[in-house]
Write an enzyme that holds these catalytic residues in place. Structure first.
Site, short mmCIF file in Angstrom:
data_model
loop_
_atom_site.label_atom_id
_atom_site.label_comp_id
_atom_site.label_asym_id
_atom_site.label_seq_id
_atom_site.Cartn_x
_atom_site.Cartn_y
_atom_site.Cartn_z
N SER A 19 46.23 -1.16 91.32
CA SER A 19 45.99 -1.18 89.87
C SER A 19 44.93 -0.14 89.52
CB SER A 19 45.51 -2.57 89.44
OG SER A 19 46.51 -3.53 89.69
N HIS B 71 52.92 -5.18 93.39
CA HIS B 71 52.86 -6.62 93.09
C HIS B 71 54.28 -7.19 92.89
CE1 HIS B 71 48.73 -5.66 91.15
NE2 HIS B 71 48.48 -6.32 92.27
N ARG C 159 48.45 -4.38 102.18
CA ARG C 159 48.93 -3.01 102.15
C ARG C 159 48.63 -2.27 103.45
NH1 ARG C 159 46.17 -1.79 96.55
NH2 ARG C 159 44.65 -2.92 97.78
N LYS D 182 34.40 -9.75 85.78
CA LYS D 182 34.97 -8.68 86.63
C LYS D 182 35.29 -7.43 85.81
CE LYS D 182 37.39 -9.67 90.89
NZ LYS D 182 38.71 -9.83 91.51
O1 PNS Z 1 43.98 -8.91 92.73
P1 PNS Z 1 42.67 -9.29 93.35
O2 PNS Z 1 41.52 -8.85 92.46
O3 PNS Z 1 42.54 -8.75 94.75
O4 PNS Z 1 42.65 -10.89 93.44
C1 PNS Z 1 41.52 -11.58 93.94
C2 PNS Z 1 41.58 -13.09 93.60
C3 PNS Z 1 41.77 -13.29 92.12
C4 PNS Z 1 42.75 -13.71 94.33
C5 PNS Z 1 40.26 -13.73 94.10
O5 PNS Z 1 39.19 -12.98 93.62
C6 PNS Z 1 40.09 -15.18 93.68
O6 PNS Z 1 40.81 -16.05 94.13
N1 PNS Z 1 39.12 -15.43 92.79
C7 PNS Z 1 38.83 -16.76 92.28
C8 PNS Z 1 37.47 -17.24 92.76
C9 PNS Z 1 37.55 -17.87 94.14
O7 PNS Z 1 38.31 -18.79 94.37
N2 PNS Z 1 36.72 -17.37 95.09
C10 PNS Z 1 36.67 -17.91 96.44
C11 PNS Z 1 37.57 -17.13 97.39
S1 PNS Z 1 36.80 -15.63 97.91
#
Ligand code: PNS
Length: 161
Positions: free
Chosen positions: A130, A19, A92, A43
């Protein structure tokens, strides 16, 4: 000039060197980068959002144009509220692509002004996640190669309290 604030959203549970690599590289390309931590207890993150924010603040202390924030709900709503339209995500490997492609398309569908830019993770960090960090730490393994040194004590305390 158009707003060039970019947002790097994620769970950061916890922030890894992968990150941080993306954050540092984005900080050289954009005048301002906002790291946005998803606050979604559903989550079941290992670290509460306040701890994830604190670890990110420590890890990004050397970067003056980075701000750390949290959001809940939809990313596109957070983007609108922040007057930002560029989302940065790290890729990645091919295995990340499908989910990232879907997320970018969904966000674009909900709000047509949103642009998602992908940075390829440096090969040094391509295998770090993570989840891997949490698994190794929970069994008392050495996570020094995976996370910023300044947050090592936070993670170790969490798993061995
Ligand atoms: O680090 P991550 O868990 O891969 O991040 C995922 C994240 C937080 C970017 C994604 O889950 C997110 O944007 N969640 C907020 C809800 C949302 O907007 N959902 C619609 C897009 S799928």
């Amino acid at each position: 000039m158009e707003n060039r604030l970019c947002v790097y959203p994620g769970s950061f549970d916890p922030v890894t060197l992968g990150h941080l690599d993306i954050i540092e590289r984005a900080s050289t390309m954009f005048p301002q980068v906002r790291v946005a931590v998803l606050d979604n207890p559903a989550k079941h993150p290992a670290f509460p959002v306040e701890e994830r924010l604190a670890m990110l603040r420590k890890a990004c202390k050397h970067l003056p144009n980075i701000k750390i924030d949290s959001f809940s709900g939809l990313l596109v709503d957070y983007m609108k509220k922040s007057d930002a339209r560029i989302v940065i995500r790290g890729l990645r490997a091919v295995t990340d692509f499908e989910a990232e492609f879907q997320m970018a398309q969904v966000n674009r569908q909900i709000s047509e002004t949103i642009e998602t830019l992908f940075l390829m993770t440096s090969p040094d960090y391509a295998y770090i996640s993570s989840s891997v960090v949490k698994q190794i730490a929970s069994f008392g393994g050495d996570i020094t190669p995976f996370v910023p040194a300044c947050i090592l004590p936070d993670i170790q305390t969490y798993f061995h309290k």
